[in-house]
Design an enzyme around this catalytic site. Structure first.
Site, PDB file in Angstrom:
ATOM      1  CE  LYS A  55      -3.700   2.109   2.640  1.00 47.43           C
ATOM      2  NZ  LYS A  55      -4.673   1.863   3.712  1.00 47.43           N
ATOM      3  CE  LYS A 108      -6.165   1.603  -0.354  1.00 49.73           C
ATOM      4  NZ  LYS A 108      -6.606   1.461   1.001  1.00 49.73           N
TER       5      LYS A 108
HETATM    6  C1  PBG Z   1      -7.257   3.187   5.376  1.00 44.80           C
HETATM    7  C2  PBG Z   1      -7.755   2.986   4.007  1.00 44.80           C
HETATM    8  C3  PBG Z   1      -7.599   3.905   2.967  1.00 44.80           C
HETATM    9  C4  PBG Z   1      -8.249   3.356   1.866  1.00 44.80           C
HETATM   10  C5  PBG Z   1      -8.790   2.121   2.231  1.00 44.80           C
HETATM   11  N1  PBG Z   1      -8.459   1.895   3.577  1.00 44.80           N
HETATM   12  C6  PBG Z   1      -7.001   5.252   2.921  1.00 44.80           C
HETATM   13  C7  PBG Z   1      -5.766   5.586   3.573  1.00 44.80           C
HETATM   14  O1  PBG Z   1      -4.871   4.769   3.762  1.00 44.80           O
HETATM   15  O2  PBG Z   1      -5.657   6.758   3.935  1.00 44.80           O
HETATM   16  C8  PBG Z   1      -8.327   4.053   0.547  1.00 44.80           C
HETATM   17  C9  PBG Z   1      -9.278   3.547  -0.439  1.00 44.80           C
HETATM   18  C10 PBG Z   1      -9.574   4.463  -1.541  1.00 44.80           C
HETATM   19  O3  PBG Z   1      -8.940   5.518  -1.729  1.00 44.80           O
HETATM   20  O4  PBG Z   1     -10.505   4.131  -2.288  1.00 44.80           O
HETATM   21  N2  PBG Z   1      -6.795   2.149   6.116  1.00 44.80           N
END
Ligand code: PBG
Length: 329
Positions: free
Chosen positions: A201, A255
């Site tokens: 991520k 992601k």
């Molecule tokens: C947080 C989380 C995020 C997303 C999913 N879970 C955002 C972040 O890390 O700030 C983002 C998903 C998206 O942008 O569609 N644990």
């Protein structure tokens, strides 16, 4: 690789007719390839628009049945639940994460009671929907604490598993949490609860609209660069995945999606583990707003989604999932 030569070889021959193009297509999408994110809010009988994400809504729990009915009818294998927590329930330690009556827990209960195993439920394991500073873990002197956060994530995992969550998705990027969560699950009788690790991520600007959707946008102190990955790196992604596989991840997530197709492909080549791609909120917003304004055509949706399959993803978390059956037609 090239087994012929122009003019006897003409690749355009097979592109001439629709039937022929269909015959040689290498990748395709079906509803089985999609996970639907669902945003939850408190209250009754509400469907709240999210400004930056056209056609995406937050729903109160009494509306959940309608969404799940539709998801099952359209053959989606899984939904991912995300709570928009009221500010007065957020605090420095994110204790609402461990409240068995929080939005996510209530939603799991509701869905499991009515639909049993007709559809999978995936839940994030992270504290950001619940902390007053918007970070995914315990925050001290500008740093998110690793080991102390894991202790809470273990309890959040056990709680969600106990209520009936099928797939736990640690999305916080703490080191070592997959192993500790797996161990705790096994010890407490949740041997069959799956773990989908957000192993890769990136600290990304593409999450903007999501933070708006879950209400953590204005709250976030600083950025998430001391735990989420630097987008300049790809070897590090392989190290993250290797560790999480050893620690017991059943699947891994990459992601965001579109800017990281090389990473999906790299992981697939190196590890034969199911890889999920997250077409995140920013990617969705760019497409959806571009289409709404007539700048690009509807077809760009499928073009973007197919790229994940070409790269090697097994499935895609997408805000288009609830409409994918009509989009594919
Ligand atoms: C947080 C989380 C995020 C997303 C999913 N879970 C955002 C972040 O890390 O700030 C983002 C998903 C998206 O942008 O569609 N644990």
């Amino acid at each position: 690789m090239i087994t012929g030569k122009y003019p006897s070889l003409r690749l355009r021959r097979s592109r001439k007719n629709d039937w022929s193009r269909r015959l040689i297509e290498e990748n395709n999408l079906t509803s089985n390839d999609f996970i639907l994110p669902v945003f939850l809010i408190d209250g009754k009988n509400k469907r709240q628009a999210i400004k930056s994400m056209p056609d995406v809504y937050r729903y109160t729990l009494d509306k959940i049945g309608f969404i799940i009915d539709k998801a099952i009818k359209n053959n989606l294998p899984m939904v991912a639940l995300f709570p928009h927590t009221q500010n007065n329930k957020k605090n420095f330690l994110g204790t609402e994460a461990l409240n068995e009556d929080n939005l996510v827990c209530k939603a799991i209960q509701l869905i499991k009671k009515k639909y049993k195993d007709e559809i999978g439920i995936m839940c994030d394991v992270a504290l950001d929907p619940y902390t007053s500073h918007g970070h995914d873990g315990l925050f001290k002197s500008g740093y998110v604490l690793n080991d102390e956060t894991i202790e809470i994530l273990i309890n959040q995992s056990l709680l969600q598993a106990q209520i009936g969550c099928d797939v736990l998705a640690p999305s916080d990027m703490m080191d070592g949490r997959i192993g500790k969560i797996r161990k705790a699950l096994d010890k407490n009788g949740y041997k069959m609860t799956q773990i989908l690790s957000y192993a890769v991520k990136y600290a990304s600007g593409f999450y903007g609209p999501f933070r708006d959707a879950v209400g953590s946008k204005g709250l976030l102190k600083g950025n998430k660069k001391n735990y989420q990955m630097d987008f300049k790196n790809s070897n590090e992604a392989l190290r993250e995945v290797a560790l999480d596989i050893k620690e017991g991840a059943d699947m891994v997530m990459v992601k965001p999606g579109l800017p990281y197709l090389d990473i999906i492909s790299l992981i697939k080549q190196n590890f034969k583990i199911p890889v999920m791609a997250y077409q995140v909120s920013g990617e969705y917003s760019l497409l959806a707003n571009g289409i709404k304004k007539g700048i690009i055509s509807n077809e760009t949706i499928i073009e973007s989604l197919i790229s994940f399959k070409r790269a090697g993803a097994n499935a895609i978390v997408s805000y288009y999932a609830d409409r994918i059956h009509t989009i594919l037609k």
